[in-house]
Design a protein around this motif. Structure first.
Motif, mmCIF file in Angstrom:
data_model
loop_
_atom_site.group_PDB
_atom_site.id
_atom_site.type_symbol
_atom_site.label_atom_id
_atom_site.label_comp_id
_atom_site.label_asym_id
_atom_site.label_seq_id
_atom_site.Cartn_x
_atom_site.Cartn_y
_atom_site.Cartn_z
ATOM 1 N N GLY A 18 38.644 160.558 28.524
ATOM 2 C CA GLY A 18 39.208 161.553 29.426
ATOM 3 C C GLY A 18 39.157 162.970 28.880
ATOM 4 O O GLY A 18 39.983 163.797 29.264
ATOM 5 N N SER A 19 38.213 163.232 27.988
ATOM 6 C CA SER A 19 38.041 164.576 27.401
ATOM 7 C C SER A 19 39.317 165.082 26.730
ATOM 8 O O SER A 19 39.604 166.272 26.735
ATOM 9 N N PHE A 24 36.118 167.714 25.024
ATOM 10 C CA PHE A 24 34.786 167.127 24.843
ATOM 11 C C PHE A 24 34.736 165.732 25.446
ATOM 12 O O PHE A 24 35.622 164.914 25.229
ATOM 13 N N LYS A 25 33.680 165.451 26.197
ATOM 14 C CA LYS A 25 33.497 164.159 26.858
ATOM 15 C C LYS A 25 32.817 163.187 25.891
ATOM 16 O O LYS A 25 31.842 163.528 25.230
ATOM 17 N N PHE A 26 33.344 161.983 25.839
ATOM 18 C CA PHE A 26 32.771 160.916 25.017
ATOM 19 C C PHE A 26 32.423 159.728 25.871
ATOM 20 O O PHE A 26 33.036 159.478 26.912
ATOM 21 N N PRO A 42 27.714 163.336 24.181
ATOM 22 C CA PRO A 42 26.351 163.741 24.520
ATOM 23 C C PRO A 42 26.124 165.249 24.410
ATOM 24 O O PRO A 42 25.056 165.684 23.988
ATOM 25 N N GLN A 43 27.112 166.048 24.813
ATOM 26 C CA GLN A 43 26.969 167.510 24.801
ATOM 27 C C GLN A 43 26.659 168.030 23.398
ATOM 28 O O GLN A 43 25.910 168.978 23.229
ATOM 29 N N LYS A 44 27.230 167.376 22.377
ATOM 30 C CA LYS A 44 27.071 167.825 20.994
ATOM 31 C C LYS A 44 26.175 166.912 20.164
ATOM 32 O O LYS A 44 25.958 167.175 18.986
#
Length: 120
Positions: A18-19, A24-26, A42-44
């Protein structure tokens, strides 16, 4: 493992889902080529692995090298640390996220089978 996560994996997922960590989304149990990452931002391009007593150092090194060759950073945390020092674990993960460059400008949709991130 996704259907039978360990207790440390469950606890870490509750803190990452849930960020909740810095926005940050996992994803959990994310497939990357022939490998499965415990947790992936994914973003990082950050992979977080929760290591128990059965991990093999040489196999982990080969796996980490394969992920790094694909552009991912791999962070290992121990079951014990997750169970006894969650705040410390989350701070290490957040620091790694903040230091990592973005892989793309805008948030990227998650084409997961669960449909998460897809607009319908």
């Amino acid at each position: 493992m996704r259907r039978q996560p360990t207790e440390p994996e469950k606890r870490l997922w509750r803190a990452l889902s849930g960020s909740k960590l810095g926005g940050f989304k996992f994803r959990r149990q994310s497939v990357i080529g022939a490998l499965v990452a415990d947790f992936l931002c994914p973003q990082k391009a950050l992979v977080v692995e929760v290591d128990g007593d059965t991990h093999e150092n040489e196999a982990d090194r080969r796996r980490d090298a394969a992920l790094q060759a694909k552009g991912f950073t791999v962070l290992h945390v121990t079951n014990d640390d997750v169970m006894t020092n969650m705040d410390g674990v989350l701070q290490v993960i957040l620091t790694a996220l903040e230091q990592a460059p973005d892989r793309w400008e805008r948030p990227h949709p998650n084409p997961s089978p669960e449909g998460e991130g897809l607009e319908g």
